[in-house]
Enzyme design. Structure first.
Site, PDB file in Angstrom:
ATOM      1  CB  SER A 104      -1.079   0.018   1.195  1.00  0.00           C
ATOM      2  OG  SER A 104      -1.913   1.041   0.935  1.00  0.00           O
ATOM      3  CG  ASP A 120      -4.283  -2.139   0.887  1.00  0.00           C
ATOM      4  OD1 ASP A 120      -3.046  -2.783   1.452  1.00  0.00           O
ATOM      5  OD2 ASP A 120      -4.482  -1.280   1.292  1.00  0.00           O
TER       6      ASP A 120
END
Length: 314
Positions: free
Chosen positions: A42, A157
């Site tokens: 991320s 993610d």
């Protein structure tokens, strides 16, 4: 002849807390500690890619000038189908403001980014092709951002399966892994935030900035995002005491990632673990840039002697 040990960074997920990675890197550079490889999840991937492209200082200057919050305006608001926000166009803009490295081969040091395949739940490690496409995948927080479609797979993610990618960093050949966990202690927070004060929001919209270019570039997206967030708050907040929908999603993800991180770090412990104390910040608290960077810097400085011992130990 003694061969220098290879140092790898495992930069974790954490949204607004991610600026702490900048402080960690600055502390290592200040001490002359070379970073040989980076694995990121991320926001950790974003910071890692810009550092590997030699542009971390440019990014720091930019976010300090923006005071952090305008970063949120670099995402396109969409109607809720698979996520409230689409990051493709604006993540590209935000990345290319600071770097002209287009593929992983253009980076000065090796970088790997972790994403999650939505259909299978498998961890996907991306280390080739377009950097921006990889960033879209690794930064697609479920429920908030639309998944990224890459090579026939829907990716979200990487924090869903590997919030702090120690194992990936070790697999890159790192002898010493320095891991930055941004989710430590988040579940100990006493209260969820409710709707932010409208006065603060209007100050956010009307705050002056030095760069006219930046102001014009972000203004249209910021205003649209502000209106949508206000309307979402009105629709979903039936009681004044109820947390905002964005806070519910963000905090739920934080809890999940903290629990997963505990298990993963127990199975694959790093040599040095950095855990900045930022548990009072929610996912979208982009207005405390200086404090977050300083916290990362301080925590890394506190462990510098341990790093030096590891570098010398045979």
């Amino acid at each position: 002849m003694t061969t220098r040990k290879k140092i790898g960074l495992a930069l974790g997920s954490g949204s607004s807390r991610g600026w702490a990675h900048i402080g960690v890197i600055e502390a290592l550079e200040e001490e002359g500690v070379a970073i040989d490889c980076i694995a990121g999840t991320s926001v950790g991937s974003y910071i890692g890619a810009l550092y590997a492209a030699g542009n971390i200082k440019k990014l720091k200057d930019f976010i300090l000038k923006m005071d952090g919050k305008r970063v949120f305006s670099y995402f396109d608001v969409v109607f809720p189908r698979s996520g409230f926000l689409n990051g493709t166009r604006k993540v590209k803009e935000l990345y290319y403001m600071h770097s002209d490295a287009e593929t992983f081969d253009d980076l000065d040091i090796p970088v790997k980014m972790v994403a999650t395949e939505l259909e299978t739940g498998d961890k996907v490690v991306i280390d080739s092709g377009s950097i921006v496409e990889a960033l879209r995948a690794t930064m697609s927080v479920p429920g908030m951002f639309e998944p990224a479609h890459i090579n026939g797979r829907w990716l979200v993610d990487g924090g869903v399966v590997d919030p702090v990618p120690v194992g990936v960093t070790r697999a890159m050949g790192a002898d010493i892994v320095i891991a930055v966990d941004l989710n430590s202690g988040l579940t100990s927070r006493q209260n969820l935030r409710t709707k932010k004060d409208k006065k603060d929001r209007h100050q956010f919209l009307n705050r002056g900035y030095e760069s006219e270019f930046i102001r014009k570039l972000t203004d249209q997206y910021e205003k649209l995002g502000y209106v949508v967030r206000e309307r979402l708050g009105q629709r979903f907040s039936r009681e004044t005491s109820a947390p905002h929908i964005m806070e519910v999603v963000g905090t739920s993800i934080n809890i999940m990632q903290e629990r997963i991180t505990r298990v993963n770090l127990a199975v694959e412990p790093p040599d040095i673990l950095i855990q900045p104390e930022l548990n009072d910040l929610s996912m979208m608290d982009f207005d405390q840039v200086e404090r977050v960077i300083q916290e990362g810097y301080t925590r890394m400085k506190d462990r510098m002697e341990d790093v030096k011992v590891l570098l010398q130990y045979e």
